[in-house]
Design a protein around this motif. Sequence first.
Motif, mmCIF file in Angstrom:
data_model
loop_
_atom_site.group_PDB
_atom_site.id
_atom_site.type_symbol
_atom_site.label_atom_id
_atom_site.label_comp_id
_atom_site.label_asym_id
_atom_site.label_seq_id
_atom_site.Cartn_x
_atom_site.Cartn_y
_atom_site.Cartn_z
ATOM 1 N N UNK A 135 -4.055 65.537 48.992
ATOM 2 C CA UNK A 135 -4.661 65.932 49.978
ATOM 3 C C UNK A 135 -4.801 65.041 51.206
ATOM 4 N N UNK A 136 -4.645 65.595 52.523
ATOM 5 C CA UNK A 136 -5.209 64.483 53.683
ATOM 6 C C UNK A 136 -6.459 65.050 53.905
ATOM 7 N N UNK A 137 -7.615 63.783 53.824
ATOM 8 C CA UNK A 137 -8.850 64.214 54.400
ATOM 9 C C UNK A 137 -9.193 63.598 55.573
ATOM 10 N N UNK A 138 -9.513 64.392 56.573
ATOM 11 C CA UNK A 138 -9.878 63.870 57.992
ATOM 12 C C UNK A 138 -11.482 63.574 57.854
ATOM 13 N N UNK A 139 -11.685 62.149 58.212
ATOM 14 C CA UNK A 139 -13.145 61.817 58.039
ATOM 15 C C UNK A 139 -13.508 61.340 59.547
ATOM 16 N N UNK A 140 -14.666 61.958 60.022
ATOM 17 C CA UNK A 140 -15.151 61.467 61.383
ATOM 18 C C UNK A 140 -16.676 61.001 61.118
ATOM 19 N N UNK A 141 -17.005 59.843 61.700
ATOM 20 C CA UNK A 141 -18.208 59.324 61.753
ATOM 21 C C UNK A 141 -18.798 59.284 62.989
ATOM 22 N N UNK A 142 -20.133 59.718 62.938
ATOM 23 C CA UNK A 142 -20.868 59.699 64.319
ATOM 24 C C UNK A 142 -22.197 58.838 64.023
#
Length: 164
Positions: free
Chosen positions: A71-78
Amino acid sequence: MLPSHSNFGGKIHGGHILNLMDQIAFACASKHSQKYCVTASVNRVDFRSPVEVGELLTLKASINYTGRTSMVVGVRVESQNITTGKRRHCNSSYFTMVAKTEEGKSAEVPGLLIQDEQGVRRFARSKFRKEAAFLRDTKFDESNFKAEDYLDSLFDDNIKIELK
């Protein structure tokens, strides 16, 4: 973010943020697959802005692509300044996670249900990124690579080539 997470420049250490990103990618992939998952690769980490000591971090993860066992997991950090409330997108990355059986073999994962255009965009982007990586890896594989095919294209770069 605590002072113990900072680097010598007084900002939060990128390695600490990567560790948090890997943990959230693991949780997201494991929840989707209902299996133990391991990180197979991390594709291009973009450090957009530094994180300050005292800021709050929010990590968001989504399954962008499913293969047979990966699986490709997109991760975004704010980050968020707790006194002003100002939020910033500070990091993004894509983690390829592989589901495992109890014996440690790769396990099949459920397919992805896409319900909006954003999901189609994410899936297509991940699929084409995976295909481009495969082509790049095979193009520059040691057994296929010929330096003379690239020497002219490297002429203006900041290198000195002295082949023997």
